[in-house]
Every structure is written in C-alpha cells, then in structure tokens.
Motif scaffolding. Sequence first.
Motif, mmCIF file in Angstrom:
data_model
loop_
_atom_site.group_PDB
_atom_site.id
_atom_site.type_symbol
_atom_site.label_atom_id
_atom_site.label_comp_id
_atom_site.label_asym_id
_atom_site.label_seq_id
_atom_site.Cartn_x
_atom_site.Cartn_y
_atom_site.Cartn_z
ATOM 1 N N PRO A 33 25.542 43.155 54.250
ATOM 2 C CA PRO A 33 25.456 42.323 53.043
ATOM 3 C C PRO A 33 26.305 42.810 51.877
ATOM 4 O O PRO A 33 26.555 42.045 50.941
ATOM 5 N N GLN A 34 26.756 44.074 51.919
ATOM 6 C CA GLN A 34 27.596 44.575 50.837
ATOM 7 C C GLN A 34 29.074 44.671 51.218
ATOM 8 O O GLN A 34 29.891 45.154 50.425
ATOM 9 N N SER A 35 29.431 44.218 52.415
ATOM 10 C CA SER A 35 30.853 44.176 52.748
ATOM 11 C C SER A 35 31.506 43.057 51.937
ATOM 12 O O SER A 35 30.872 42.055 51.597
ATOM 13 N N TYR A 36 32.757 43.240 51.617
ATOM 14 C CA TYR A 36 33.446 42.214 50.839
ATOM 15 C C TYR A 36 33.757 40.989 51.696
ATOM 16 O O TYR A 36 33.928 39.882 51.181
ATOM 17 N N SER A 58 49.164 27.331 46.900
ATOM 18 C CA SER A 58 49.200 28.601 46.182
ATOM 19 C C SER A 58 48.674 29.742 47.044
ATOM 20 O O SER A 58 47.765 29.568 47.863
ATOM 21 N N VAL A 59 49.238 30.926 46.824
ATOM 22 C CA VAL A 59 48.746 32.160 47.425
ATOM 23 C C VAL A 59 47.947 32.891 46.340
ATOM 24 O O VAL A 59 48.507 33.270 45.310
ATOM 25 N N LEU A 60 46.651 33.046 46.583
ATOM 26 C CA LEU A 60 45.776 33.675 45.601
ATOM 27 C C LEU A 60 45.383 35.070 46.039
ATOM 28 O O LEU A 60 45.025 35.289 47.202
ATOM 29 N N GLY A 61 45.436 36.011 45.137
ATOM 30 C CA GLY A 61 44.867 37.325 45.353
ATOM 31 C C GLY A 61 43.476 37.331 44.748
ATOM 32 O O GLY A 61 43.299 36.951 43.580
ATOM 33 N N LEU A 62 42.476 37.728 45.520
ATOM 34 C CA LEU A 62 41.085 37.580 45.075
ATOM 35 C C LEU A 62 40.371 38.921 44.972
ATOM 36 O O LEU A 62 40.619 39.845 45.740
ATOM 37 N N ALA A 63 39.467 38.969 44.003
ATOM 38 C CA ALA A 63 38.661 40.161 43.757
ATOM 39 C C ALA A 63 37.207 39.880 44.112
ATOM 40 O O ALA A 63 36.787 38.726 44.255
ATOM 41 N N THR A 64 36.435 40.951 44.248
ATOM 42 C CA THR A 64 35.005 40.832 44.529
ATOM 43 C C THR A 64 34.222 41.543 43.424
ATOM 44 O O THR A 64 34.767 41.904 42.392
ATOM 45 N N GLY A 65 32.932 41.722 43.644
ATOM 46 C CA GLY A 65 32.094 42.371 42.644
ATOM 47 C C GLY A 65 31.357 41.364 41.790
ATOM 48 O O GLY A 65 31.474 40.141 41.973
ATOM 49 N N SER A 66 30.623 41.862 40.824
ATOM 50 C CA SER A 66 29.793 40.986 39.996
ATOM 51 C C SER A 66 30.614 40.175 39.000
ATOM 52 O O SER A 66 30.242 39.058 38.647
#
Length: 242
Positions: A77-80, A30-38
């Motif tokens: 540390p805050q880079s994705y 599978s090709v997944l599109g991923l998000a970041t954040g809390s």
Amino acid sequence: MRLHVVEDYKEMSAKAANIVSSQIILKPNSVLGLATGSTPLGMYENLVEMHKRGSVDFSEVITFNLDEYLNLPLEHPQSYHHYMYNNFFDHINIASENINIPPANKENLEEVCLKYDRRIRKAGGIDLQVLGIGVNGHIGFNEPDHKLKTGTHVVDLAKETIEANSRFFATKKGVPRQAISMGMSSIMRAQKILLLASGEQKAQAIKKTISGKITTEVPASLLQLHTDVTIVVDEAAAKAIN
C-alpha cells in the motif's frame, strides 16, 4: 521562476490541476513527469474530477514517475506504483502502455536505470514535470549531497526523508532505506516544471529554493537555473519568504 501563493492546500491543488489540464488541452500527447506523496494528492483528485466531467482527456498522455522505493512489492500500500494506480491511473482513460514507473524490484538496477532514461528520451523528453519538495530541499529522491547524480539512479534516503515518510508506515523500521529516483538531468531537461508545497514544515525549503544560493545541499535550488518554473505554495509554506 513564477511564484503563486494561494490560501490553502485546497486552492493549491486546484491551481496545480488547472496547470496540468491546460498542458494536456494544448498538447493532447503531452509527456508528464509525476510525483507522489501527500502534496500532489489533491491535484490528482481534481484531475480525476475534471476527467469525469469530460474536460480533460488522458488517452494520448504519456507519464513518467519520479521515483519508487527499492524492493517494495508493487502491491504494497505504500509503493508508489500502488499510490499512482489507486489515486489516479485507475480513474482516468490513460493507456496502460503509456504509464512508466521506475521498476525498483528488478535485478541489474544499473541497466534498469539506463533503460528508464532511454524511455524518457524516446518519448521526446518531459513536457511538464510535477514536483513536490522535501523538508531538506530534495526533489524526487535527489537528496542533499556534495554532488548529485544526473541520470536515474539508486539513492540512499536521507535521515530526514525516512523520518518524514515514516508516518505512512506502521513503524519507522518499515520505511525503505533506498529508492530509485529520476536524476537531476531528466528533471532539468523538462520543458516546464511545476513545484508544489504545502504546510509550514516546507517553508524553509521553499525559501532556500527561490532565494538561497544554488547548491547541491538544497537540490531544489538548482531549479533557479531552469527557464520555465512555476511554484505554487499555500500561505503556510510561504511564511519564510521575505
């Protein structure tokens, strides 16, 4: 759209992880599109635990992240980039060559953006795109505007986004003002979309996403045009839904 209202963040995270793992089980490459954040953090924690138990294998999975802050060092540390490796990639058996994060510290950003879109197309497009949502209805870093960019692009972050993200930085001045974001075209071309939201501060954005008019002033509202969207929210984020 399929809406699932669950009790709390823990249940939202578990349900999201089950949806992602089911996609991988059905299609190992599978090709997944991923998000970041809390918001997706708990989902990643659940997926790591599933991998440790041997219930999900990432060896053939390809990933494309939605966005990255512009000119923030990869080791910050805050880079994705740091977020994804620290919270997910370093704990699963994904091949390093299958990881794609917008290279937002390069020159010639227009060409960088075009190449990112070409890589997505070369991979066959995204099978499952995971999204969070901003308090202003942004997805990725596609901010409210009178028009939206279709491809991967450099974006000026909205005041609300800078304010929301300032909690992750020592000072508000330290929050980057620009980012590279996957565009609405790549997001909307995904075979399936999974949108996650937690907390009362997201309630109005969720309401406008599912029941408001379709407008670029609420980018997430465009998801109403997609044929396969699953939205998982906790009770707090569902408060404004009639």
